[in-house]
Write a protein that holds these residues in place. Sequence first.
Motif, mmCIF file in Angstrom:
data_model
loop_
_atom_site.group_PDB
_atom_site.id
_atom_site.type_symbol
_atom_site.label_atom_id
_atom_site.label_comp_id
_atom_site.label_asym_id
_atom_site.label_seq_id
_atom_site.Cartn_x
_atom_site.Cartn_y
_atom_site.Cartn_z
ATOM 1 N N GLU A 1 -6.843 -173.444 86.417
ATOM 2 C CA GLU A 1 -7.994 -174.291 86.741
ATOM 3 C C GLU A 1 -7.558 -175.712 87.082
ATOM 4 O O GLU A 1 -8.175 -176.367 87.922
ATOM 5 C CB GLU A 1 -8.988 -174.297 85.580
ATOM 6 C CG GLU A 1 -9.764 -172.991 85.430
ATOM 7 C CD GLU A 1 -10.902 -173.107 84.436
ATOM 8 O OE1 GLU A 1 -11.022 -174.180 83.785
ATOM 9 O OE2 GLU A 1 -11.676 -172.138 84.303
ATOM 10 N N ARG A 2 -6.493 -176.181 86.444
ATOM 11 C CA ARG A 2 -6.066 -177.565 86.707
ATOM 12 C C ARG A 2 -5.609 -177.740 88.151
ATOM 13 O O ARG A 2 -5.683 -178.840 88.701
ATOM 14 C CB ARG A 2 -4.974 -178.000 85.729
ATOM 15 C CG ARG A 2 -3.641 -177.306 85.902
ATOM 16 C CD ARG A 2 -2.573 -177.880 84.984
ATOM 17 N NE ARG A 2 -1.287 -177.252 85.207
ATOM 18 C CZ ARG A 2 -0.862 -176.171 84.552
ATOM 19 N NH1 ARG A 2 -1.638 -175.621 83.628
ATOM 20 N NH2 ARG A 2 0.319 -175.653 84.814
ATOM 21 N N HIS A 3 -5.116 -176.658 88.790
ATOM 22 C CA HIS A 3 -4.740 -176.752 90.199
ATOM 23 C C HIS A 3 -5.961 -177.032 91.057
ATOM 24 O O HIS A 3 -5.907 -177.845 91.990
ATOM 25 C CB HIS A 3 -4.093 -175.436 90.657
ATOM 26 C CG HIS A 3 -2.677 -175.263 90.212
ATOM 27 N ND1 HIS A 3 -1.793 -174.416 90.844
ATOM 28 C CD2 HIS A 3 -1.982 -175.822 89.179
ATOM 29 C CE1 HIS A 3 -0.626 -174.469 90.230
ATOM 30 N NE2 HIS A 3 -0.719 -175.310 89.207
ATOM 31 N N VAL A 4 -7.053 -176.341 90.775
ATOM 32 C CA VAL A 4 -8.295 -176.544 91.530
ATOM 33 C C VAL A 4 -8.786 -177.975 91.343
ATOM 34 O O VAL A 4 -9.198 -178.649 92.297
ATOM 35 C CB VAL A 4 -9.370 -175.536 91.087
ATOM 36 C CG1 VAL A 4 -10.701 -175.811 91.787
ATOM 37 C CG2 VAL A 4 -8.912 -174.105 91.376
ATOM 38 N N ILE A 5 -8.729 -178.449 90.117
ATOM 39 C CA ILE A 5 -9.193 -179.806 89.813
ATOM 40 C C ILE A 5 -8.304 -180.849 90.496
ATOM 41 O O ILE A 5 -8.790 -181.830 91.060
ATOM 42 C CB ILE A 5 -9.231 -180.023 88.289
ATOM 43 C CG1 ILE A 5 -10.299 -179.105 87.658
ATOM 44 C CG2 ILE A 5 -9.509 -181.481 87.948
ATOM 45 C CD1 ILE A 5 -10.271 -179.066 86.145
ATOM 46 N N LYS A 6 -6.990 -180.641 90.482
ATOM 47 C CA LYS A 6 -6.065 -181.590 91.121
ATOM 48 C C LYS A 6 -6.286 -181.686 92.626
ATOM 49 O O LYS A 6 -6.080 -182.740 93.227
ATOM 50 C CB LYS A 6 -4.619 -181.188 90.833
ATOM 51 C CG LYS A 6 -4.120 -181.563 89.454
ATOM 52 C CD LYS A 6 -2.634 -181.264 89.327
ATOM 53 C CE LYS A 6 -2.092 -181.748 87.992
ATOM 54 N NZ LYS A 6 -0.627 -181.516 87.877
#
Length: 340
Positions: free
Chosen positions: A194-199
């Motif tokens: 999920e952090r990839h999407v947020i980044k």
Amino acid sequence: MENRGVLLVNLGSPDSTSVNDVRRYLNEFLMDKHVIDLPWIIRRLLLSLFILPSRPARSAKAYQAIWTEQGSPLIVNSEKCTGQLRNKTRIPVELAMRYGKPDMAEALRRLAKQPGIEEILLFPLYPHYAMSSVKTVIERTTSLMQEMGITIPLRVHPVFYDHDRYIEALVESARPWLEKNYDHLIFSYHGVPERHVIKDDPTGNHCLKDKSCCQKTSIAHKTCYRHQVYQTTEAFVEKAGIPIDKYSVGFQSRLGKAKWLEPNTLDVIKQLAEQGTKKVLVICPSFVSDCLETLEEIGIRAKVEFIEAGGESLELIPCLNDHPAWINLLQQWTEKPLTY
């Protein structure tokens, strides 16, 4: 058109199923800052202490289960696709892998030596944008061209997750399976943390802020993997005429303990079996070429889990590979690329 060279780039594969070759490949792949997006020293320690001591042996067995006489299915399928594309166009076409061989630098060198080339079209073989796929390919290509002194302008082909012609090709390639008697279709996409999407959210306040973020209009969707895979699904089922109660979406291929996009494909498969679903089809649209994640993870392991949970049959719908509709579309897009 005749002054353009094309570089197709797919993910990559080990040179063989030996543990050493798999370890070498995993080290290159997982040390990419866009795959494990942690500081270099943490990535190095994570791989050296926890991943590379044991995972290469397990992965080698998985590769052995799907390896062919010609070699890695991903490489073989990608080379067949490239060969057929070359037969249909006068444009010089080279194939490279982001990790492993065929080598990106060598492919770029061959294109740069072509007489009269005034533009290199970089074509990442991914329908959807993600930092661990499209972004890393673009950055690596740009970096290599600078290192090699290649000054030919670089053009990047955009992602095509909801383009009508891509959806048409995807449905056409899947049609022989869709015409069979089945109970449920699962769209299984490669997972990302999920952090990839947020980044990758340029607004900083849209992606994963609520459950309906993918349905709300936003410039974030240009780089939102989650939004794009759901758009592919919606376009596919509309084109194929699949009712809403006959399909599901899942995300596969997780690594580590970080929170990844939900739901997990294996959880979806088990739940369907426990609910009495007997015949399941699985399609993996985030891949254009069959590979370890489709053939072994879904075609072998997921099939076993579905049957053990009470299902009767699970069939993997092949990726586009070298299907004529896909080759024709690649020809169209290499000769007249899409624009952002």
